[in-house]
Design an enzyme around this catalytic site. Structure first.
Site, PDB file in Angstrom:
ATOM      1  N   SER A 221       1.153  -0.929   0.439  1.00  0.00           N
ATOM      2  CA  SER A 221       0.033  -0.136  -0.348  1.00  0.00           C
ATOM      3  C   SER A 221       1.022   1.703   0.237  1.00  0.00           C
ATOM      4  CB  SER A 221      -0.883   0.644   1.131  1.00  0.00           C
ATOM      5  OG  SER A 221      -1.732  -1.239   1.312  1.00  0.00           O
ATOM      6  N   GLU A 289     -29.091   9.055 -11.787  1.00  0.00           N
ATOM      7  CA  GLU A 289     -29.057   9.303 -10.646  1.00  0.00           C
ATOM      8  C   GLU A 289     -28.215  10.250 -10.356  1.00  0.00           C
ATOM      9  OE1 GLU A 289     -31.105   7.542  -8.763  1.00  0.00           O
ATOM     10  OE2 GLU A 289     -30.562   5.839  -8.170  1.00  0.00           O
TER      11      GLU A 289
HETATM   12  C1  HEM Z   1     -21.594  -3.678  -8.431  1.00  0.00           C
HETATM   13  C2  HEM Z   1     -23.265  -4.057  -7.722  1.00  0.00           C
HETATM   14  C3  HEM Z   1     -24.177  -3.621  -8.425  1.00  0.00           C
HETATM   15  C4  HEM Z   1     -25.141  -2.479  -8.832  1.00  0.00           C
HETATM   16  C5  HEM Z   1     -23.649  -1.499  -8.367  1.00  0.00           C
HETATM   17  C6  HEM Z   1     -26.119  -2.816  -8.678  1.00  0.00           C
HETATM   18  C7  HEM Z   1     -27.267  -1.402  -8.629  1.00  0.00           C
HETATM   19  C8  HEM Z   1     -28.590  -1.307  -9.039  1.00  0.00           C
HETATM   20  C9  HEM Z   1     -29.272  -0.084  -8.897  1.00  0.00           C
HETATM   21  C10 HEM Z   1     -29.330   1.044  -8.647  1.00  0.00           C
HETATM   22  C11 HEM Z   1     -30.325  -0.840  -9.674  1.00  0.00           C
HETATM   23  C12 HEM Z   1     -31.933   0.055  -9.519  1.00  0.00           C
HETATM   24  C13 HEM Z   1     -32.628   0.051  -7.832  1.00  0.00           C
HETATM   25  C14 HEM Z   1     -33.611   1.083  -7.757  1.00  0.00           C
HETATM   26  O1  HEM Z   1     -34.239   1.799  -8.342  1.00  0.00           O
HETATM   27  O2  HEM Z   1     -34.847   0.024  -7.822  1.00  0.00           O
HETATM   28  C15 HEM Z   1     -30.196  -2.094  -9.224  1.00  0.00           C
HETATM   29  C16 HEM Z   1     -31.538  -3.407  -8.970  1.00  0.00           C
HETATM   30  C17 HEM Z   1     -31.401  -4.608  -9.450  1.00  0.00           C
HETATM   31  N1  HEM Z   1     -30.479  -4.927  -9.241  1.00  0.00           N
HETATM   32 FE1  HEM Z   1     -28.354  -4.539  -8.883  1.00  0.00          FE
HETATM   33  N2  HEM Z   1     -26.466  -3.689  -8.680  1.00  0.00           N
HETATM   34  C18 HEM Z   1     -25.839  -4.571  -8.423  1.00  0.00           C
HETATM   35  C19 HEM Z   1     -25.794  -5.778  -8.539  1.00  0.00           C
HETATM   36  C20 HEM Z   1     -26.401  -6.617  -8.634  1.00  0.00           C
HETATM   37  C21 HEM Z   1     -26.646  -8.159  -8.627  1.00  0.00           C
HETATM   38  C22 HEM Z   1     -25.203  -9.255  -9.044  1.00  0.00           C
HETATM   39  C23 HEM Z   1     -27.693  -8.338  -8.371  1.00  0.00           C
HETATM   40  C24 HEM Z   1     -28.480  -9.943  -9.531  1.00  0.00           C
HETATM   41  C25 HEM Z   1     -27.282 -11.342  -8.514  1.00  0.00           C
HETATM   42  C26 HEM Z   1     -28.664  -7.567  -8.964  1.00  0.00           C
HETATM   43  C27 HEM Z   1     -29.712  -7.724  -9.227  1.00  0.00           C
HETATM   44  C28 HEM Z   1     -31.009  -6.499  -9.331  1.00  0.00           C
HETATM   45  C29 HEM Z   1     -32.222  -7.059  -9.310  1.00  0.00           C
HETATM   46  C30 HEM Z   1     -32.843  -8.176  -9.760  1.00  0.00           C
HETATM   47  C31 HEM Z   1     -32.739  -4.994  -9.393  1.00  0.00           C
HETATM   48  C32 HEM Z   1     -34.002  -4.632  -9.775  1.00  0.00           C
HETATM   49  C33 HEM Z   1     -34.935  -4.575  -8.958  1.00  0.00           C
HETATM   50  C34 HEM Z   1     -34.980  -3.266  -7.767  1.00  0.00           C
HETATM   51  O3  HEM Z   1     -35.308  -2.654  -9.378  1.00  0.00           O
HETATM   52  O4  HEM Z   1     -34.812  -3.117  -7.112  1.00  0.00           O
HETATM   53  N3  HEM Z   1     -27.922  -6.199  -8.337  1.00  0.00           N
HETATM   54  N4  HEM Z   1     -28.957  -2.566  -9.124  1.00  0.00           N
END
Ligand code: HEM
Lengths: 428, 253
Positions: A221, A289
């Site tokens: 580091s 966002e």
């Molecule tokens: C680097 C990691 C991740 C970031 C930065 C991220 C970011 C986001 C964001 C910004 C949303 C929209 C939230 C909302 O306004 O509802 C979202 C929704 C979602 N993400 Fe992720 N996510 C990540 C990892 C994952 C992983 C690994 C999965 C599945 C294995 C996942 C599944 C989903 C699903 C199903 C939604 C839709 C449900 C919702 O809108 O609440 N995400 N994610």
């Protein structure tokens, strides 16, 4: 390394059996137990660990969301609300994921600017730094596509605006956009592929994080003084010193996280995203966002669409060449009295861009964005290269130990260790 | 000190959140809703009265498709009351063994019946305007609860010089001021079972309370859990910090 069973020092027989065949215990002990770590970290060195935890939280909550989420334009919005209402603790999982994205960017921005301030990108850590930039780009793509999934108004219109940017490229632009959409507008095929990619990319991020950490453990580091440790007196074993210091930071991070999730879960979001997507009604202001706002401001600061797109991508891509743009021999801004002032102005320009990005594309916000954009690039392309040559840095301390023990010993009135003959510059 | 600096940096990120589209309407006055406070709860009486207003007034035009009749148990209705309310609505079910759709009284597990079969029918019945589904309305507007309440009491005669388009109504708080929804609340519009005087203001507050709960039914549980978790983290943080001091006590850094 010799072929054959590893000479394991582990005392537990079961663990030793494993460790002889696959020395993971030895590795963990070496990389996180005895790993020699500069003794003078401040709390800014917590943010790497925090980012890793945040990634794990995103993947864990994301997988549970995916079990109940429907990637179809007719069902996506309602399926997210169903998660919130009818899935046990679904509201918790969803709010943690949603606010987790914001926390992730808060943590990573601090982590990145920490690196910029203390010159952590400089030789020999260039590749480590560049892997970090790759992670940031992947994070942006992941968060952008995640925001589309709930299929609210901002999801739809955000996706439309951002994918449309590619149409600015001459000749192939419109083709690229059709290809990205999987059709002639943002529609069900777009939602489907965004879901597939949103599920995939975090695991790609995980892979790059692994490389990032592997590279870190080659160079070791950096530290607030920006000078390399010269011997054991300059370092401490990672455990228990930094495991406990990181723990303090982790609890503080969880507290901020909890405040958002439990008391203001929609504060950082946009109310329009609770209106189901409607291709026939354009929202009054389409804003991304908060964590994309600085780049959105740069995009809109340029009157020409293609120019704006190039400048926006350029504003992050320039980070890749930062190790070579900075010509100074000295890493830490602590010893760069002039550059440091311009660095703080650079931070200010970033926040100004973030603020202006949330405003409508009209005066005076456009001119403010233009000035801030100009300074942003001035810093990287002119000030950093030139200041490195012109500025006379303050003298560096002899060693980390000298800087740390010297002042403390004097303050405490204790005996001054032999090694500390030179005048230390500053207290760590 | 350095922690503080880090937190200050993080905090400044919040200040930079996007300014929300204000439209041309004045900001809604703060109605002082109990549930808008950081640890606030919903007034059960207001929720139940608000449901009555929704059922007797708003549901003529607005659906709440994300709500089920069983959710009414959460605002303090008894199971038999909720069943009776559900049974007063006919919903389409089927197909039956003959392949035909049929009507039956709604059950607790059914979603609230929407007044119109589809958006087109809703528009046709409302002069071309679409009454939005109200399930998440307070989450879908800036300062949602205060806004909805202000909207409901915001009907005025248009100021001189302003012509209201055909089929539109002048509302102080609606962006652009011309809204397709008529003023639907008049004093005494509903008769409250608990004897509360049904003034326009009272009904507006009550129905807003109901809508705010419907938009975020987990609010109370969420806040209670949050308090416990913050207390836990405060203790854990104290212990972690004390341990850190102890571990580092003999090290100069
Ligand atoms: C680097 C990691 C991740 C970031 C930065 C991220 C970011 C986001 C964001 C910004 C949303 C929209 C939230 C909302 O306004 O509802 C979202 C929704 C979602 N993400 Fe992720 N996510 C990540 C990892 C994952 C992983 C690994 C999965 C599945 C294995 C996942 C599944 C989903 C699903 C199903 C939604 C839709 C449900 C919702 O809108 O609440 N995400 N994610």
């Amino acid at each position: 390394m010799a072929i054959g069973l590893h000479d394991s020092q582990v005392s537990n027989p079961v663990l030793r059996w494993i460790d002889q065949r696959l020395p993971v215990v030895t590795m963990m002990q070496k990389e996180y137990g005895t790993f020699p770590t500069p003794r003078n970290f401040n709390y800014f060195w917590n943010f790497g660990a925090l980012a890793l935890i945040n990634l794990v939280i995103m993947i864990a909550t994301g997988i549970f969301l995916a079990m109940n989420y429907q990637p179809h334009t007719a069902h996506a919005f309602d399926s997210v609300e169903r998660i919130m209402r009818d899935v046990n603790f679904g509201w918790l999982i969803r709010y943690v994921h949603m606010n987790g994205a914001s926390m992730f960017f808060i943590v990573v921005y601090i982590h990145i600017y920490r690196g910029m301030y203390y010159g952590s990108y400089k030789k020999p850590r260039e590749l480590l730094w560049m892997l970090g930039v790759v992670i940031f780009l992947l994070m942006m793509a992941t968060a952008f596509m995640g925001y589309v999934l709930p299929w609210g108004q901002m999801s739809f219109w955000g996706a439309t605006v951002i994918t449309n940017l590619f149409s600015a490229f001459p000749i192939v632009g419109p083709e690229i956009v059709t290809w990205l959409w999987g059709g002639f507008s943002v529609d069900n095929p777009t939602l489907n592929r965004f879901f597939a990619l949103h599920y995939l990319l975090p695991f790609v991020i995980f892979g790059v994080v692994f490389l990032h950490v592997a590279a870190l453990h080659i160079t070791g580091s950096n530290n607030p003084l920006g000078i390399e440790p010269k011997g054991p007196q300059d370092t401490l074993p990672f455990h228990p010193y930094y495991t406990i210091k990181d723990s303090v930071g982790i609890v503080a991070y969880f507290a901020l996280f909890a405040l958002l999730v439990f008391f203001m879960p929609n504060y950082l979001g946009h109310p329009d995203n609770y209106i189901p997507a409607n291709p026939l009604v354009t929202p009054a202001h389409i804003v991304p966002e908060w964590y994309f706002l600085p780049f959105y401001a740069i995009l809109r600061a340029v009157p020409d669409k293609l120019g704006g797109v190039l400048l926006m991508f350029g504003s992050i891509l320039v980070w890749f060449v930062l190790p070579w743009l900075d010509t100074s021999k000295v890493r830490s801004m602590r010893f760069r009295p002039v550059a440091r002032i311009f660095f703080f102005l650079f931070i200010v320009s970033f926040f100004v861009l973030m603020w202006a990005g949330g405003k409508p594309a009209e005066q005076p916000y456009v001119i403010i964005s233009q000035l801030a954009t100009a300074y942003y690039f001035l810093w990287f392309l002119v000030l950093l290269p030139v200041l490195g040559k012109l500025e006379k840095p303050l003298p560096l301390p002899e060693s980390i130990a000298a800087a740390v023990l010297g002042t403390k010993a004097v303050l405490g009135g204790g005996p001054i260790p032999q090694a500390v003959a030179a005048k230390p510059m500053e207290k760590a | 000190m350095r922690v503080l600096k880090a937190l200050a940096l993080a905090a400044s990120v919040f200040v930079a959140t996007p300014a929300l589209a204000a439209g041309e309407a004045p900001a809604a006055p703060n109605a002082g809703f109990s549930f808008n406070a950081l640890l606030g709860t919903f007034d059960r009486g207001a929720q139940q009265r608000g449901f009555q207003v929704y059922k007797e007034v708003c549901s003529a035009c607005h659906g709440m498709r994300l709500m089920s009749y069983r959710n009414l148990l959460d605002i303090g209705l008894s199971e038999s009351e909720a069943r009776a309310i559900a049974a007063s609505f006919q919903v389409t079910d089927g197909p039956n063994d003959e392949g035909a759709m049929f009507e039956r009284p709604a059950r607790l597990s059914d979603r609230f019946r929407s007044p119109f079969p589809n958006d087109q029918a809703a528009r046709a019945g409302n002069n071309g305007a679409l009454p939005p589904d109200l399930s998440v309305i307070t989450k879908a507007r800036h300062d949602g609860a205060n806004y909805v309440r202000a909207l409901l009491i915001g009907y005025r005669d248009p100021p001189p010089g302003v012509t209201v388009m055909d089929g539109m109504h002048y509302n102080e708080y609606f962006p652009g001021h011309q809204i397709a929804m008529p003023n639907v609340l008049n004093d005494g519009q509903v008769t409250y079972a608990d004897g509360t005087n049904a003034t326009v203001d009272q009904m507006a507050r009550d129905v807003t309370t109901f809508l705010a709960w419907a938009a975020e039914p987990e609010t109370e549980r969420r806040r209670q859990m949050g308090v416990k978790i913050l207390v836990f983290l405060a203790i854990l943080g104290g212990l972690a910090y004390a341990t850190k001091r102890k571990v580092w006590a003999d090290v100069k850094h």
